[in-house]
Design an enzyme around this catalytic site. Sequence first.
Site: not given
Lengths: 385, 385
Positions: A69, A235, A323
């Site tokens: 995110g 990737t 966080c």
Amino acid sequence: MTRINLDCTASTPILPQVREAIVAALDEGNPSSIHAAGRQAKQRLERARQQVAALINAAPEELHFTSCGTEANNWALKGLLAGNKRKGNHLILSAIEHPSVSLAARRLGLEGAEVTTLPVDREGFVRPADLKAALTPETVLVSIMLANGEVGTVEPIQELVAVAHEHEALFHTDAIAAAGHVPVDVKALGVDALSLAANQFYGPPGAAALFVREGLRILPLLEGGGQEGGNRSGTEALPAIVAMGVAAEIATRELPERAKRLTAVRDRLRTALTAQLEGIRINGSWASRLPHNLHVCLDGVSSESLVLGLDAEGVAAGLGSACNSKSMRPSHVLKAMGLTDEEAKGALVLTIAEGTTPDDVDRAVEIIERVAKRLRSVTALTSRA
Amino acid sequence: MTRINLDCTASTPILPQVREAIVAALDEGNPSSIHAAGRQAKQRLERARQQVAALINAAPEELHFTSCGTEANNWALKGLLAGNKRKGNHLILSAIEHPSVSLAARRLGLEGAEVTTLPVDREGFVRPADLKAALTPETVLVSIMLANGEVGTVEPIQELVAVAHEHEALFHTDAIAAAGHVPVDVKALGVDALSLAANQFYGPPGAAALFVREGLRILPLLEGGGQEGGNRSGTEALPAIVAMGVAAEIATRELPERAKRLTAVRDRLRTALTAQLEGIRINGSWASRLPHNLHVCLDGVSSESLVLGLDAEGVAAGLGSACNSKSMRPSHVLKAMGLTDEEAKGALVLTIAEGTTPDDVDRAVEIIERVAKRLRSVTALTSRA
């Protein structure tokens, strides 16, 4: 005694079907190869894109996978501002954004952008009138979150988007705390860009996405091999992305029932806590709220000693914004809502998830009551000494 | 008949122990939480950091996890240039870098940096004299890959670093194709920054890392919750990171034997191909080369028809640079090495991995011979008509 997890703010548990999808995808090839294994991997990738797009009513081409995110939010702000410089260099956000929005904005500010931060009211709502007053002809982008994962308030995005679009500003919303929990429809909301992350709706960490409305100009943050239509090279983390697709499909199907189930359990938690504990306040809006979130402040204790005390008794609870969990300053969200440092001191984020039972809630309330009582008696002793 | 995978350039298969590590890590908590589950997850994360650091002889604090090699390379260039503007705004790279380096450099060029691209010789080597001539007092950073995954050439990094450091320029090397295959020692090489990616040494996609020498100033690319010491924010993709640690530990332990095993199988492939096929040329250095790589050009056929023809017969082979596999232009690497479009037309990247057997090689050579013969006869017919 099994532990009780009331800390699902930063990450939800992984559903069994999601886990199976990861394991099955571990042997897939590289979606960028042209031979058989590569083509099959590419199909899996595109299936996941359809599943995630369906969750937010977007077209699959409008959805770009990212690693988390934080990347989606950083990319939205930096990429949209850089891609639309012709209009101006002004960015508006709210005071309760996640650091992945506010710190990206700070960086843009250091690089010359003008950044306006909108206040919120006591319930955590951004007022459309404040946005209207802040918009200028140079405003390129407004970024206001759909829901705040810490205090649970769901913002009036539709109304805010209308105001931004009147001034021809783009609108990005961080829907990371919201997607999979409340209905998110990019068309109904009218947003130009939207972030969501798998690990917030029972998917794994390592897969997230940024919706960018078709035709919009956004510069890439990661340049290279040209994956994701050249918009996000690297990737693809196929196992995590395929699992995000499965989690999105389940969320799309089960959202109304899931919200009902979680709301009932969360409301039980609220009722029991307010009935059994003194000196407890509920924060955030109750009318417009995430179904799985409860945010309380307990008088006379500190967040940190509460979380550690609960942990020792087998309950995981959240400390301010997840966080920022290492930092002991009062949460920026609570400060923006006008809570004093003293009021914010005993803040506890309690988020439930699929699998949290009424019995878990009852046991947790008992433990919270016991721990709070003990901590308060210690505080009383210390302040007397 | 099982398929033969000779296309391990962009991704290697996942080892069984790595797969187990991913599955075991799916139920871990969030490493940023302070309670028990969070602390355990944090330990797993730090263990993986030690394991990956050991593979390149770095200190764990010097290693920052990213989501993919592309992110590590973009971050190295953009972050080191932005963090060291006081010295200047000049960047030097080679003509055979991966697009995640060359396109990041192009972006920096568009934003005002001066970018110099060094040529390579016929074998793909960057000449230290060319670097020396390009360095100026304003050169902040030199970025030259440790090994080229397409043509296999391993660059004389130690020598190049010495030249860069004489001029007080920083040195980043993209070791994504090299790490886990040839010894990589950041201290012996003397590099200031180095990228590596798990999916190139039998780990999963979704985890990579950037080594940044202690004390160096690098600006973050992703800002937010402050993970990775504030250098790379975003919820950690713990399952992929833990698995990268396991893959790194295995690589550290098995590297000499692995290199020996793969070299033997690769050399068998070379010997058989050159003995049985006409009009075949080997590209890249043979003296200083990745042990698992073979790069050939076949006269009179095109890469694409070769790869598709081999795919139909059960052999996966690589088409030019893997990340550019959709683009049919001759590879930028071969062009830089001085091959003409005609010479580069039938380029085939053949990379083997642990598990590729001598029998696989023998079967593959037969199939390559048959497919090449068929394609050449078609070409001959078409050009006659």
